[in-house]
Design a protein around this motif. Structure first.
Motif: not given
Length: 276
Positions: A30-31, A38, A40, A156-157, A160, A251, A254
């Motif tokens: 992610i990121r 955002g 991913a 995921l995005a 983020d 996640v 991170k």
């Protein structure tokens, strides 16, 4: 070469060395894009997808994107909830045949609408009235379970980007070891099909909400006996649980790194103040 399904058995291995209930190798980040709200990257075997999220913002609809409110409805979040716009871009290098797909490709439009509708069921869009959440999904490599890869990368995005959602939306595909024409009621289910298996075997894609068995999406474009559906859905749901655990670990890892980096910076500044 056609896929030989006669050797499929619960005690034997599949063509890529997996057993019937095993996922391919998972990898996620992610990121990945610092300039985006955002972003991913999700990898399931040789299926690789990158997602970039923009918004929520009061912007108009982007050309070629599918809306969550309607298949071709107006964007810009004109109602009491944010509009979700999804655009899918297929790289010409993502498949062996290097087939170029335009914005008007029917298959791309189906993927965009399915992802947008699935996300609309879990995102708290009512918190952002008259706004738009734009997702740009880039397919870097295709090797089966494409819809599942798109949904997982989008989840995921959005995490983020900090967009509120009920829980993780995770997806996984499942198939059967025998085709519809074989009419074999004893056929065994298979988890996470690759592209060669999808060409020969009936399969479906299931998206679930978090660690529960609540379905958010179910897509089946193959002919399959009704008696096999339950086993295929259970297998796909088990795969969703495993993918959800992996995404949650990505996640959290991170988050731990971000907290650690912030703590180090704060400690250094405090030490400098003491020295002065």
């Amino acid at each position: 070469m056609p896929l030989d399904t006669s050797t499929y058995n619960l005690a034997l291995l599949r063509i890529d060395g997996r057993r019937w209930n095993e996922l391919r190798q998972l990898r996620a980040q992610i990121r990945t894009q610092a300039a985006a709200d955002g972003s991913a990257y999700f990898e399931l075997g040789n299926t690789k997808v990158m997602c970039v999220v923009s918004g929520p913002s009061e912007e108009g609809k982007r050309r070629g994107a599918a809306s969550s409110n309607a298949a071709g409805g107006a964007g810009g979040g004109g109602g009491n909830a944010a509009d979700i716009l999804v655009g899918v871009v297929v790289g010409g290098f993502s498949t062996v045949d290097r087939k170029k797909r335009g914005r008007g490709d029917k298959r791309i439009q189906e993927l965009q609408i399915t992802v947008a509708k699935s996300l609309a069921a879990v995102l708290h869009t009512h918190l952002f009235p008259r706004s738009t959440i734009t997702l740009s999904l880039h397919i870097l490599s295709q090797d089966g379970s494409l819809l599942a890869g798109l949904i997982n990368a989008a989840t995921l995005a959005l995490v983020d980007a900090g967009v509120p959602m009920t829980d993780y939306l995770v997806a996984c595909s499942a198939g059967s070891t025998s085709s519809h024409a074989a009419a074999d009621e004893r056929a065994d289910p298979l988890m996470d099909l690759n592209s060669q298996e999808e060409q020969e075997l009936p399969f479906l894609t299931v998206a679930t909400l978090g660690a529960s068995d609540k379905l958010a999406a179910l897509v089946c474009e193959s002919r399959v006996q009704v008696g096999r559906l339950e086993g295929m859905m259970v297998t796909a749901t088990d795969g969703c649980r495993s993918i959800r655990e992996y995404l949650d670990s990505v996640v959290k890892e991170k988050g731990r790194r971000m907290v650690a980096e912030g703590a180090v910076e704060k400690g250094v500044s405090m030490a400098m103040d003491i020295d002065v």
